[in-house]
Design a protein around this motif. Structure first.
Motif, PDB file in Angstrom:
ATOM      1  N   GLN A  48       0.841  -1.200   0.000  1.00 58.37           N
ATOM      2  CA  GLN A  48       0.000   0.000   0.000  1.00 58.37           C
ATOM      3  C   GLN A  48       0.880   1.256   0.000  1.00 58.37           C
ATOM      4  O   GLN A  48       0.600   2.232  -0.685  1.00 58.37           O
ATOM      5  N   ARG A  49       1.981   1.210   0.754  1.00 58.51           N
ATOM      6  CA  ARG A  49       2.903   2.348   0.797  1.00 58.51           C
ATOM      7  C   ARG A  49       3.518   2.607  -0.578  1.00 58.51           C
ATOM      8  O   ARG A  49       3.678   3.748  -1.017  1.00 58.51           O
ATOM      9  N   MET A  50       3.845   1.515  -1.268  1.00 61.24           N
ATOM     10  CA  MET A  50       4.401   1.684  -2.618  1.00 61.24           C
ATOM     11  C   MET A  50       3.374   2.334  -3.547  1.00 61.24           C
ATOM     12  O   MET A  50       3.706   3.206  -4.358  1.00 61.24           O
ATOM     13  N   LEU A  51       2.129   1.903  -3.420  1.00 61.71           N
ATOM     14  CA  LEU A  51       1.068   2.504  -4.235  1.00 61.71           C
ATOM     15  C   LEU A  51       0.931   3.987  -3.904  1.00 61.71           C
ATOM     16  O   LEU A  51       0.773   4.830  -4.786  1.00 61.71           O
ATOM     17  N   TYR A  52       1.034   4.289  -2.604  1.00 57.50           N
ATOM     18  CA  TYR A  52       0.887   5.677  -2.156  1.00 57.50           C
ATOM     19  C   TYR A  52       1.992   6.536  -2.757  1.00 57.50           C
ATOM     20  O   TYR A  52       1.733   7.602  -3.322  1.00 57.50           O
ATOM     21  N   ASP A  53       3.221   6.043  -2.657  1.00 60.71           N
ATOM     22  CA  ASP A  53       4.350   6.827  -3.160  1.00 60.71           C
ATOM     23  C   ASP A  53       4.267   7.039  -4.671  1.00 60.71           C
ATOM     24  O   ASP A  53       4.766   8.024  -5.199  1.00 60.71           O
ATOM     25  N   ALA A  54       3.646   6.078  -5.357  1.00 58.64           N
ATOM     26  CA  ALA A  54       3.561   6.199  -6.817  1.00 58.64           C
ATOM     27  C   ALA A  54       2.303   6.940  -7.263  1.00 58.64           C
ATOM     28  O   ALA A  54       2.084   7.143  -8.459  1.00 58.64           O
ATOM     29  N   GLY A  55       1.459   7.327  -6.289  1.00 59.29           N
ATOM     30  CA  GLY A  55       0.257   8.075  -6.659  1.00 59.29           C
ATOM     31  C   GLY A  55      -0.939   7.221  -7.022  1.00 59.29           C
ATOM     32  O   GLY A  55      -1.894   7.702  -7.624  1.00 59.29           O
ATOM     33  N   TYR A  56      -0.894   5.937  -6.654  1.00 57.92           N
ATOM     34  CA  TYR A  56      -2.028   5.055  -6.970  1.00 57.92           C
ATOM     35  C   TYR A  56      -2.892   4.728  -5.752  1.00 57.92           C
ATOM     36  O   TYR A  56      -3.842   3.965  -5.859  1.00 57.92           O
ATOM     37  N   ALA A  57      -2.556   5.277  -4.576  1.00 57.56           N
ATOM     38  CA  ALA A  57      -3.342   4.954  -3.382  1.00 57.56           C
ATOM     39  C   ALA A  57      -4.689   5.659  -3.429  1.00 57.56           C
ATOM     40  O   ALA A  57      -4.766   6.821  -3.825  1.00 57.56           O
ATOM     41  N   GLY A  58      -5.729   4.942  -3.033  1.00 56.71           N
ATOM     42  CA  GLY A  58      -7.055   5.548  -3.005  1.00 56.71           C
ATOM     43  C   GLY A  58      -7.487   6.055  -4.359  1.00 56.71           C
ATOM     44  O   GLY A  58      -8.156   7.074  -4.479  1.00 56.71           O
ATOM     45  N   LEU A  59      -7.092   5.313  -5.376  1.00 54.75           N
ATOM     46  CA  LEU A  59      -7.395   5.690  -6.758  1.00 54.75           C
ATOM     47  C   LEU A  59      -8.855   6.102  -6.929  1.00 54.75           C
ATOM     48  O   LEU A  59      -9.174   7.108  -7.552  1.00 54.75           O
ATOM     49  N   HIS A  60      -9.743   5.275  -6.348  1.00 49.53           N
ATOM     50  CA  HIS A  60     -11.178   5.489  -6.556  1.00 49.53           C
ATOM     51  C   HIS A  60     -11.800   6.336  -5.446  1.00 49.53           C
ATOM     52  O   HIS A  60     -12.996   6.545  -5.430  1.00 49.53           O
ATOM     53  N   PRO A  99     -12.657   9.844  -3.476  1.00 47.20           N
ATOM     54  CA  PRO A  99     -12.791  11.238  -3.925  1.00 47.20           C
ATOM     55  C   PRO A  99     -11.530  12.043  -3.578  1.00 47.20           C
ATOM     56  O   PRO A  99     -10.850  11.756  -2.581  1.00 47.20           O
ATOM     57  N   ALA A 100     -11.228  13.030  -4.399  1.00 38.67           N
ATOM     58  CA  ALA A 100     -10.003  13.810  -4.216  1.00 38.67           C
ATOM     59  C   ALA A 100      -9.989  14.523  -2.867  1.00 38.67           C
ATOM     60  O   ALA A 100      -8.942  14.634  -2.223  1.00 38.67           O
ATOM     61  N   ASP A 101     -11.150  14.986  -2.394  1.00 35.21           N
ATOM     62  CA  ASP A 101     -11.156  15.734  -1.134  1.00 35.21           C
ATOM     63  C   ASP A 101     -10.953  14.816   0.079  1.00 35.21           C
ATOM     64  O   ASP A 101     -10.867  15.274   1.212  1.00 35.21           O
ATOM     65  N   ALA A 102     -10.887  13.497  -0.159  1.00 36.44           N
ATOM     66  CA  ALA A 102     -10.580  12.565   0.923  1.00 36.44           C
ATOM     67  C   ALA A 102      -9.143  12.054   0.786  1.00 36.44           C
ATOM     68  O   ALA A 102      -8.753  11.097   1.440  1.00 36.44           O
ATOM     69  N   GLY A 103      -8.379  12.686  -0.081  1.00 36.63           N
ATOM     70  CA  GLY A 103      -6.997  12.277  -0.287  1.00 36.63           C
ATOM     71  C   GLY A 103      -6.837  11.279  -1.408  1.00 36.63           C
ATOM     72  O   GLY A 103      -5.736  10.792  -1.671  1.00 36.63           O
ATOM     73  N   GLY A 104      -7.934  10.943  -2.090  1.00 43.80           N
ATOM     74  CA  GLY A 104      -7.868   9.974  -3.188  1.00 43.80           C
ATOM     75  C   GLY A 104      -7.521  10.639  -4.495  1.00 43.80           C
ATOM     76  O   GLY A 104      -7.251  11.837  -4.555  1.00 43.80           O
ATOM     77  N   ARG A 105      -7.539   9.837  -5.563  1.00 38.92           N
ATOM     78  CA  ARG A 105      -7.172  10.351  -6.881  1.00 38.92           C
ATOM     79  C   ARG A 105      -8.403  10.725  -7.702  1.00 38.92           C
ATOM     80  O   ARG A 105      -8.256  11.206  -8.815  1.00 38.92           O
ATOM     81  N   GLY A 106      -9.591  10.393  -7.182  1.00 41.09           N
ATOM     82  CA  GLY A 106     -10.815  10.724  -7.913  1.00 41.09           C
ATOM     83  C   GLY A 106     -10.888  10.081  -9.280  1.00 41.09           C
ATOM     84  O   GLY A 106     -11.441  10.652 -10.217  1.00 41.09           O
ATOM     85  N   ALA A 107     -10.309   8.873  -9.396  1.00 44.17           N
ATOM     86  CA  ALA A 107     -10.284   8.205 -10.705  1.00 44.17           C
ATOM     87  C   ALA A 107     -11.688   7.787 -11.119  1.00 44.17           C
ATOM     88  O   ALA A 107     -12.567   7.571 -10.282  1.00 44.17           O
ATOM     89  N   THR A 108     -11.884   7.643 -12.417  1.00 48.35           N
ATOM     90  CA  THR A 108     -13.165   7.163 -12.926  1.00 48.35           C
ATOM     91  C   THR A 108     -13.263   5.660 -12.648  1.00 48.35           C
ATOM     92  O   THR A 108     -12.247   4.990 -12.452  1.00 48.35           O
ATOM     93  N   PRO A 109     -14.492   5.120 -12.622  1.00 49.79           N
ATOM     94  CA  PRO A 109     -14.639   3.675 -12.453  1.00 49.79           C
ATOM     95  C   PRO A 109     -13.841   2.890 -13.502  1.00 49.79           C
ATOM     96  O   PRO A 109     -13.277   1.837 -13.204  1.00 49.79           O
ATOM     97  N   THR A 110     -13.769   3.422 -14.721  1.00 47.34           N
ATOM     98  CA  THR A 110     -13.029   2.710 -15.764  1.00 47.34           C
ATOM     99  C   THR A 110     -11.539   2.667 -15.435  1.00 47.34           C
ATOM    100  O   THR A 110     -10.880   1.636 -15.623  1.00 47.34           O
ATOM    101  N   GLN A 111     -10.990   3.776 -14.924  1.00 49.83           N
ATOM    102  CA  GLN A 111      -9.578   3.750 -14.531  1.00 49.83           C
ATOM    103  C   GLN A 111      -9.358   2.755 -13.394  1.00 49.83           C
ATOM    104  O   GLN A 111      -8.351   2.048 -13.362  1.00 49.83           O
ATOM    105  N   HIS A 112     -10.317   2.691 -12.487  1.00 50.57           N
ATOM    106  CA  HIS A 112     -10.202   1.731 -11.391  1.00 50.57           C
ATOM    107  C   HIS A 112     -10.226   0.304 -11.939  1.00 50.57           C
ATOM    108  O   HIS A 112      -9.460  -0.563 -11.520  1.00 50.57           O
TER     109      HIS A 112
END
Lengths: 384, 283
Positions: A47-59, A61-74
């Motif tokens: 999970q830490r590796m994902l976080y460092d690479a910008g993939y943590a919490g992909l799906h 919402p951005a205001d919760a620290g996520g990436r706000g990705a679309t379902p398709t990106q997920h």
């Protein structure tokens, strides 16, 4: 049905593939299944590796620290990580897929700040305290009591089927705060620290021989009122808000994995001569049809969710009914490919065959799912 | 497109017309020409050739609608003949074809494609599909060559229509028929039959629609297997939900089951598709 991907989605896929190819060779060795602390460390490390690479919490919402990705990106993320053989979400499951999203949707600013970043950074593990020995399919029958005492709730009762309880920092707990109210209106959602006095965790051995779940006994455990998410007695709604959060992506990685296993089965059958049996061969062919269709149904559910049209919580029931059956059929067919060797749990697929038996039970039995489909999609009346 | 076909069929071939047709079978030439005028046969022909210029995805939707209402006639053979047989596109010429050792609508067709030499009439199980059997030595399974994938897919689309329709009919009946003081659909035993009908239909729908987009051989074979199963088992369960009424000639349920059986025999049966999908796993 649109099966094509937008250019930015293909670019997302390409970047992800590149990153996976770079980091996966340097993962630490997989821990043994019985070593819970090692499993926790491994899953949090990933999970830490994902976080460092910008993939943590992909799906998320951005205001919760996520990436706000679309379902398709997920979907692409889950598809590609599975294909590359990356680690599963593991101990991060409840935090990333249920407790976290619940806090993001219903928690106060302070609660979000306290609990969300450690989930994303791979620092804290959550477990789920929902089911009870007498409240399984009928979750709203739960009886674990919480009584107010000053700034604390005092909680007593027992929970069951709790994954990762041995190594969790927090438990998202449903408790009954008003026994006099109608069942759904007397429930409250609490974040319980797992190191609080009065908690006993007893591993529960499954038919596969391993202790994947635990029972959690609560004896006058004090949980601060500040740890309540949402209003008192509003916990049922708070919980249900996030049940459709996965937006159709719940089984993406598994369907990809099943299709890979199916190919492996066919090649194993070619090697051991079973391929000459037309009955077995055609059974494999039929499974190929089913998993192709289930993959398309997944893509479709996800794009419907993206368009805001479908309700994956309900459409998800249709998918789960088809998928859980197909998965059991897949591993039963694996046993046919192996013949007498299917009785050897040291053989590939045979432990998965055992664990596949839970698929028609966990997260809503097939019977409950059929009720949901019949009543909420087909509009048949509720029974007495 | 879909609404257009659905509208035309609702006007010209509703449940009552279906039941009447079952009593006095025959090809409705006027309806056939209307279908032609609506572009049903010329759907995939380029506009330059007088066609509609659409693709397989649209054709699949049109055939799903035809399947829902059990529209009689050699629809797939005539659709495939558009642009190749004069008058087929416009619905002026009715084209039948030898397929899976059988010919549908041989006597009523203007043209029969394939070798129908020595074909003898059967007492067809489906009152709305007259059938001839072609002697094995002239068509013979393997000798007939692999099935046309488009014919396989369009048949699957018709089966999908039947799967959806039989699910609807079962649900309608389960909501209105009362026994023991409540709609039978309130009983879980009935409810669960209906839920499984929907699951099979939606899984088949995903397969059929995806195959229409990719036109890949394995996708088409998958569509066929799942749509056959959804249609045949859907019609069986629909019959069961209807109880005694489902066993009568008057109810339309048996017509769905019988047509599903006929379509499942088309294009070589399920074996070929299963083998294709097995081979695909080790390709």
């Amino acid at each position: 049905m649109d099966l094509s991907y937008a250019p930015e989605e293909e670019e997302f896929r390409a970047r992800l593939r590149q990153w996976l190819a770079k980091v996966l060779p340097f993962l630490p060795p997989k821990p043994s299944p019985g070593d819970w602390p090692a499993r926790r460390a491994y899953d949090l490390g990933w999970q830490r590796m994902l976080y460092d690479a910008g993939y943590a919490g992909l799906h998320w919402p951005a205001d919760a620290g996520g990436r706000g990705a679309t379902p398709t990106q997920h979907l692409i993320f889950l598809e590609e990580t599975e294909k590359a053989g990356a680690p599963y979400v593991g101990a991060n499951f409840v935090g990333l897929l249920h407790a976290g999203p619940t806090i993001a949707a219903e928690g106060s600013a302070g609660q979000r700040t306290r609990w969300l970043p450690p989930i994303l950074r791979g620092e804290e593990v959550w477990c789920q305290g929902f089911s009870e020995p007498d409240a399984g399919s009928d979750l709203a029958a739960l009886r674990t009591r919480a009584c107010r005492d000053g700034d604390d709730y005092v909680v007593s009762g027992s929970k069951i089927w709790t994954s990762h309880a041995e190594v969790a920092d927090w438990c998202e707990l449903l408790v009954r705060t008003d026994p006099g109210a109608p069942r759904h209106r007397g429930i409250t959602w609490l974040a319980m620290p797992m190191d609080a006095p009065g908690i006993t965790v007893r591993p529960l051995r499954t038919l596969a021989g391993s202790a994947e779940f635990a029972e959690v006994f609560l004896d006058e455990v004090r949980v601060p009122v500040a740890n309540r998410v949402g209003e008192e007695n509003d916990g049922w709604r708070v919980t249900m808000v996030t049940l459709s959060f996965e937006r159709g992506t719940a089984f993406v990685g598994e369907v990809v994995a099943c299709r890979r296993v199916l190919g492996e089965l066919a090649r194993a059958a070619q090697q051991n001569g079973q391929w000459d049996d037309p009955v077995l061969r055609r059974r494999l062919g039929r499974l190929n049809a089913e998993f192709r269709a289930l993959w398309r149904l997944t893509q479709w559910n996800v794009s419907e969710a993206e368009a805001g049209g479908g309700v994956p919580g309900v459409g998800g029931s249709v998918f789960k009914l088809g998928y859980s059956h197909a998965r059991q059929e897949l591993y039963d067919t694996a046993a046919d490919v192996l013949g007498p060797d299917s009785l050897d749990l040291g053989r590939p697929w045979m432990l998965e065959r055992l664990s596949s038996l839970s698929y028609t039970i966990a997260a809503g039995t097939s019977q409950i799912q059929r009720n949901i489909v019949a009543e909420r999609i087909l509009g048949l009346p509720k029974g007495r | 497109m879909r609404d257009g076909v659905r509208g035309l069929l609702a006007r010209r071939f509703d449940s009552e017309a279906l039941r009447a047709a079952a009593g006095t079978p025959g090809l409705d030439r006027a309806l056939w020409r209307e279908l032609g005028a609506a572009g049903f046969f010329a759907l995939r022909l380029p506009e330059a050739d007088g066609g509609v210029g659409l693709g397989l995805p649209e054709a699949v939707l049109a055939f799903e609608e035809a399947g829902r209402v059990l529209l009689p006639g050699p629809l797939v053979a005539s659709h495939l003949a558009a642009g190749e047989v004069a008058g087929a596109a416009a619905g002026e010429t009715v084209v039948a074809a030898v397929d899976g050792g059988l010919v549908e609508w041989l006597a009523e067709a203007d043209i029969v494609r394939g070798d129908a030499e020595g074909a003898r009439p059967l007492r067809s199980v489906d009152p709305l599909t007259p059938l001839h059997r072609v002697p094995a030595d002239t068509t013979g399974g393997a000798a007939a060559g692999p099935a046309d994938p488009v014919a396989v897919l369009l048949t699957a689309a018709e089966q999908l229509g039947t799967a959806g329709r039989t699910c609807e009919l079962a649900v309608q009946h389960a909501r209105t028929r009362e026994q023991f003081g409540q709609p039978i659909g309130a009983f879980q035993a009935v409810k669960h039959l209906c839920a499984q009908m929907l699951v099979r239909t939606e899984v088949a729908r995903a397969a059929v629609y995806a195959a229409a987009v990719t036109a890949g051989p394995a996708d088409i074979a998958a569509a066929r297997l799942l749509a056959d199963e959804a249609a045949v088992r859907g019609a069986r369960d629909c019959l069961q939900v209807h109880g005694g009424m489902g066993f009568t000639w008057e109810s339309e349920v048996h017509l769905h089951l019988k047509r599903a059986w006929v379509r499942a025999q088309r294009t070589g049966g399920a074996t070929e598709s299963e083998e294709l999908l097995a081979a695909d796993l080790v390709a």
